[in-house]
Design an enzyme around this catalytic site. Sequence first.
Site, PDB file in Angstrom:
ATOM      1  N   SER A   1     -52.463 -51.067 -22.522  1.00 32.82           N
ATOM      2  CA  SER A   1     -52.193 -50.760 -23.929  1.00 32.82           C
ATOM      3  C   SER A   1     -53.315 -51.229 -24.835  1.00 32.82           C
ATOM      4  O   SER A   1     -53.263 -52.338 -25.378  1.00 32.82           O
ATOM      5  CB  SER A   1     -50.877 -51.435 -24.349  1.00 32.82           C
ATOM      6  OG  SER A   1     -50.854 -52.796 -23.915  1.00 32.82           O
TER       7      SER A   1
ATOM      8  N   LYS B   1     -56.102 -59.612 -14.563  1.00 35.66           N
ATOM      9  CA  LYS B   1     -56.875 -58.358 -14.626  1.00 35.66           C
ATOM     10  C   LYS B   1     -58.090 -58.499 -15.533  1.00 35.66           C
ATOM     11  O   LYS B   1     -59.078 -57.766 -15.382  1.00 35.66           O
ATOM     12  CB  LYS B   1     -55.977 -57.200 -15.061  1.00 35.66           C
ATOM     13  CG  LYS B   1     -55.254 -57.384 -16.384  1.00 35.66           C
ATOM     14  CD  LYS B   1     -56.046 -56.964 -17.603  1.00 35.66           C
ATOM     15  CE  LYS B   1     -55.297 -57.276 -18.871  1.00 35.66           C
ATOM     16  NZ  LYS B   1     -56.034 -56.902 -20.091  1.00 35.66           N
TER      17      LYS B   1
ATOM     18  N   ARG C   1     -55.028 -67.215 -42.033  1.00 36.48           N
ATOM     19  CA  ARG C   1     -56.027 -67.071 -43.092  1.00 36.48           C
ATOM     20  C   ARG C   1     -55.418 -66.336 -44.286  1.00 36.48           C
ATOM     21  O   ARG C   1     -55.070 -65.146 -44.194  1.00 36.48           O
ATOM     22  CB  ARG C   1     -57.249 -66.325 -42.582  1.00 36.48           C
ATOM     23  CG  ARG C   1     -57.981 -67.054 -41.459  1.00 36.48           C
ATOM     24  CD  ARG C   1     -59.329 -66.421 -41.167  1.00 36.48           C
ATOM     25  NE  ARG C   1     -59.205 -65.060 -40.698  1.00 36.48           N
ATOM     26  CZ  ARG C   1     -59.020 -64.727 -39.435  1.00 36.48           C
ATOM     27  NH1 ARG C   1     -58.917 -65.653 -38.498  1.00 36.48           N
ATOM     28  NH2 ARG C   1     -58.930 -63.455 -39.079  1.00 36.48           N
TER      29      ARG C   1
ATOM     30  N   TYR D   1     -60.487 -55.995 -37.379  1.00 39.38           N
ATOM     31  CA  TYR D   1     -59.882 -55.954 -36.051  1.00 39.38           C
ATOM     32  C   TYR D   1     -59.436 -54.569 -35.604  1.00 39.38           C
ATOM     33  O   TYR D   1     -59.385 -54.288 -34.409  1.00 39.38           O
ATOM     34  CB  TYR D   1     -58.673 -56.902 -36.008  1.00 39.38           C
ATOM     35  CG  TYR D   1     -59.046 -58.344 -36.185  1.00 39.38           C
ATOM     36  CD1 TYR D   1     -59.549 -59.078 -35.121  1.00 39.38           C
ATOM     37  CD2 TYR D   1     -58.922 -58.968 -37.415  1.00 39.38           C
ATOM     38  CE1 TYR D   1     -59.912 -60.410 -35.269  1.00 39.38           C
ATOM     39  CE2 TYR D   1     -59.274 -60.302 -37.584  1.00 39.38           C
ATOM     40  CZ  TYR D   1     -59.773 -61.017 -36.513  1.00 39.38           C
ATOM     41  OH  TYR D   1     -60.130 -62.328 -36.673  1.00 39.38           O
TER      42      TYR D   1
ATOM     43  N   GLU E   1     -60.481 -63.169 -23.509  1.00 40.89           N
ATOM     44  CA  GLU E   1     -59.555 -63.984 -22.736  1.00 40.89           C
ATOM     45  C   GLU E   1     -59.999 -64.183 -21.292  1.00 40.89           C
ATOM     46  O   GLU E   1     -59.714 -65.203 -20.671  1.00 40.89           O
ATOM     47  CB  GLU E   1     -58.154 -63.371 -22.752  1.00 40.89           C
ATOM     48  CG  GLU E   1     -57.424 -63.512 -24.085  1.00 40.89           C
ATOM     49  CD  GLU E   1     -56.888 -64.916 -24.331  1.00 40.89           C
ATOM     50  OE1 GLU E   1     -57.176 -65.820 -23.524  1.00 40.89           O
ATOM     51  OE2 GLU E   1     -56.200 -65.102 -25.339  1.00 40.89           O
TER      52      GLU E   1
END
Length: 345
Positions: free
Chosen positions: A138, A191, A33, A49, A281
């Site tokens: 992380s 996970k 973008r 974000y 995800e």
Amino acid sequence: MTKVAVLGAGSWGTALSIVLADNGHDVRLWTHRSEQAETINRTHKNEKYLDANIPEQINATSDLNEAITGVTAIIIVVPTKAIREVCRQLSEVITKQVTIIHASKGIEPVTLKRVSQMISEEMNNYSQEDIVVLSGPSHAEEVAHRQPTTVTVSSLNEDNAKIAQDIFINEDFRVYTSPDILGIELGGALKNIIALGAGISDGLGYGDNAKAALITRGLAEIARLGTSLGANPLSFLGLPGVGDLIVTCTSVHSRNWRAGNLLGKGHKLDEVLDRMGMVVEGVRTVKAAYQFAEEQQVEMPITTGIYQILFNDKDPKDVVEQLMNRAKREEMDDLAKLLNERYSK
């Protein structure tokens, strides 16, 4: 000074760019973008974000060719559903061999490909053995604010793994190496399923006992599937395994936990994804893991239960009741058994 391209200007891509800039590298942050690139360069912020200041040596661009010109390493940090398209574009403009590192976590439904496999399939001159994965506990928010973080990089190409270690490691961001790319990728992807479950548990109002059980039995499921595919069971006891599992299941920073929490409170999947506004995800990975488990004939009751909640509209409380009323069995027939089988010979 090393020139590095980071493909993907979401929270994680931005955070890793900050690490690289702190290490003195010339960083090109690519986004598809143009307006996002212009905003980052003008304000040194990526507020949608990540709430963090972006160093001036990070230059954002929406021109992929510009992003990769003259770089020695490319870090791919886009959602797994975008991996193939981005790599096809990359394959068209890349003109020399560079180190490819990915920091995306997921498995492709239907094909059941890991990210390194997808990259190698779309980039003709790069074998899967040379690709590096970066994974571990992380949160982007903490990395961007230089809070102590440890991760693992893995590749079958030891030299490439060490290159990745060298460009990322600093006093705030410690990097280990591992040769088990299969285990590292599977741990990072699977996970997210258990993190959805942890969020569902919290959304239902269950306590720490339930979540501790979910994390522990979830680790057993991850190791059971991973070792059936050839991963080293010890990888699931390391940073990209139990480490990433703990941080993703216990923090409000986790998108997967937040999505699960909303599901546990009674919201439907489509509504949850709309409210999140970013890729979750774990939802995509649940489909792949459910298919994996059936094909490998591996028992994964937690994953199956979450699949039923997400895609068959099962009531979360009913799924919990089914899990709690499963047939009696011994606990130490899972990860300990796998370790004993591997190392007692």
